[in-house]
Design an enzyme around this catalytic site. Structure first.
Site, PDB file in Angstrom:
ATOM      1  N   ASP A   8      27.022  13.989  43.124  1.00 24.90           N
ATOM      2  CA  ASP A   8      27.157  15.151  44.004  1.00 24.90           C
ATOM      3  C   ASP A   8      28.239  16.050  43.427  1.00 24.90           C
ATOM      4  O   ASP A   8      29.350  15.582  43.133  1.00 24.90           O
ATOM      5  CB  ASP A   8      27.563  14.726  45.427  1.00 24.90           C
ATOM      6  CG  ASP A   8      26.422  14.033  46.163  1.00 24.90           C
ATOM      7  OD1 ASP A   8      25.286  14.060  45.667  1.00 24.90           O
ATOM      8  OD2 ASP A   8      26.676  13.463  47.244  1.00 24.90           O
ATOM      9  N   ASP A 127      15.693  14.777  54.643  1.00 27.45           N
ATOM     10  CA  ASP A 127      16.923  14.144  55.115  1.00 27.45           C
ATOM     11  C   ASP A 127      16.847  14.039  56.630  1.00 27.45           C
ATOM     12  O   ASP A 127      16.584  15.036  57.308  1.00 27.45           O
ATOM     13  CB  ASP A 127      18.138  14.982  54.712  1.00 27.45           C
ATOM     14  CG  ASP A 127      18.149  15.281  53.216  1.00 27.45           C
ATOM     15  OD1 ASP A 127      17.729  14.401  52.448  1.00 27.45           O
ATOM     16  OD2 ASP A 127      18.567  16.389  52.832  1.00 27.45           O
TER      17      ASP A 127
END
Length: 236
Positions: A8, A127
């Site tokens: 990330d 998600d």
């Protein structure tokens, strides 16, 4: 089973979050490309990149680091975070990204995603929080069930669906096998599990289903609860 080590990107650094909260970011490297290179040397075929700043801004924000990763590493790269239009997709592919992940836009404009999947290598990022789709960097929860969104992309030409149980993400609490299977069966698309992976047992549980294509490995590697080089050797 394909293992997707994850990085990330936040403010040019490699971080991991807990449950998607930006304020929980823990920095693991100031030079993300070095991590990608290490994954490549372990035997990774793919690395999963997320532009966290981009996810919130709605446009890529860690471009310098993404370019640096591509220039220094030959592993395949998939990238998500703030990619919402065709021009940005084209730009990322020109940089050398191998697969584009579309998330929030998949909820708001599924037809756009289908159109893009007909032209480019696209994965859909689904998600979920308590079974409902989270968007805008997980800052908002929609009224759509994750399985309904997955069903939308059956026979749509997408390469993969990456499904994340946000409540488990970055917690090392174990992967949600049932949720991942629900998405795989609803979409009939190659499905990649994400969120909560802790150790070798999680990988084995996913493999045992015989229905899940891959798994994203994040904090389990960074915190040392999963021996990633060992897993690559086992799966080679």
């Amino acid at each position: 089973m394909t293992l997707y080590p994850a990085i990330d990107l936040k403010d040019g650094k490699a971080v991991r979050l807990t449950k998607g909260l930006m304020e929980s970011a823990k920095i693991y490297s100031d030079e993300p490309w070095q991590l990608v290179k290490a994954f490549e040397e372990m035997g990774a075929e793919w690395v999963h990149l997320v532009d966290l700043n981009g996810a919130f801004a709605g446009e890529p924000k860690n471009l310098e680091q993404i370019v640096k990763i591509r220039e220094n590493c030959s592993v395949k790269l998939e990238l998500g975070g703030g990619i919402r239009d065709e021009k940005t997709i084209q730009k990322m592919l020109e940089i050398g990204i191998n697969r584009i992940i579309l998330g929030s836009i998949a909820v708001k404009d599924p037809q756009f995603v289908k159109d893009m999947a007909a032209k480019y290598p696209i994965a859909v990022g689904i998600d979920a929080i308590d079974g409902y789709v989270a968007v805008e960097g997980w800052g908002e929860v929609s009224q759509m069930k994750a399985t309904d969104l997955a069903r939308e992309f059956a026979n749509a030409g997408v390469e993969a669906i990456i499904c994340t149980d946000v409540g488990r993400d970055g917690t090392l609490s174990g992967v949600n096998v049932d949720f991942t299977l629900d998405i795989a069966r609803a979409s009939k698309v190659a499905t990649i599990a994400s969120g909560g992976v802790k150790d070798e047992n999680d990988i084995k549980a996913l493999i045992a289903t015989g229905e899940i294509e891959g798994v994203i490995i994040g904090k389990a590697y960074y915190e040392g609860t999963l021996d990633l080089p060992k897993m690559f050797k086992l799966l080679a």
